[in-house]
Design an enzyme around this catalytic site. Structure first.
Site, PDB file in Angstrom:
ATOM      1  N   VAL A 113      47.006  43.490  43.895  1.00 20.87           N
ATOM      2  CA  VAL A 113      47.540  44.651  44.611  1.00 20.87           C
ATOM      3  C   VAL A 113      47.538  44.303  46.095  1.00 20.87           C
ATOM      4  CG1 VAL A 113      47.177  47.086  45.212  1.00 20.87           C
ATOM      5  CG2 VAL A 113      46.735  46.296  42.876  1.00 20.87           C
ATOM      6  N   TYR A 154      36.469  46.535  37.298  1.00 16.46           N
ATOM      7  CA  TYR A 154      36.841  46.468  35.888  1.00 16.46           C
ATOM      8  C   TYR A 154      35.835  47.202  34.995  1.00 16.46           C
ATOM      9  CZ  TYR A 154      40.463  43.245  37.307  1.00 16.46           C
ATOM     10  OH  TYR A 154      41.567  42.696  37.900  1.00 16.46           O
TER      11      TYR A 154
END
Length: 174
Positions: A113, A154
């Site tokens: 990103v 995550y």
């Protein structure tokens, strides 16, 4: 703080110029109703490799040969790109891909990103979209490899380290 009104609930064609249309699934921003910016997810594989490498450069990844990047995209089971569409322009701001056995397992790779839009929930949205696409194909075992500084990210998405004592193993040429 940025909030997202709708997660992937509609597919639409976004016009990005007088002659070009961009198909994808829309994620709308709610904190600025006057904003002309939209976030669109696409699974189209025809990406500008230079634009993708610029995105990877922006986060400090090492350069990769474009012929290998092209081959990786062609051989991937799923390719997801995330675009900021503003007025008649679009900009690649996120990317992920997955390889798979097409039945049980998939591994997510190359999640990135752009730094200018990090910490706004877009990485989470990119991962949720990628997982949603894999799950829609009945893939139930999704794995990934994470650098130490993003392991917590995550984990918050439901990934676990060493489930049931499973240890990843690697082979590298000497």
């Amino acid at each position: 703080m940025v909030f997202w009104k709708r997660l992937f609930s509609n597919s639409e064609t976004v016009t990005t110029s007088g002659t070009t249309q961009f198909d994808g699934e829309l994620l709308e921003l709610t904190d600025d109703p006057l904003s002309q910016s939209r976030i669109v997810f696409s699974t189209e594989r025809d990406l500008d490799l230079y634009e993708l490498e610029e995105l990877c450069d922006a986060v400090g990844w090492a350069r990769r040969p474009l012929r290998k990047v092209k081959k990786a995209l062609e051989c991937s089971y799923l390719v997801v790109s995330m675009w900021e569409v503003r007025n008649n322009r679009r900009r690649l701001i996120g990317f992920a891909r997955a390889t798979s056995d097409h039945a049980f397992n998939a591994t997510i790779w190359d999640v990135v990103v752009h730094p200018t839009v990090q910490k706004q929930g877009l990485g989470k949205a990119l991962m949720k979209y990628t997982i949603k696409k894999l799950r829609s194909d009945d893939i139930s075992n999704i794995t990934l490899f994470a650098d130490p500084h993003v392991v917590d990210f995550y984990r918050r998405l439901g990934f676990v380290l060493d489930p049931e004592g499973i240890k990843g193993m690697f082979w590298y040429p000497n």
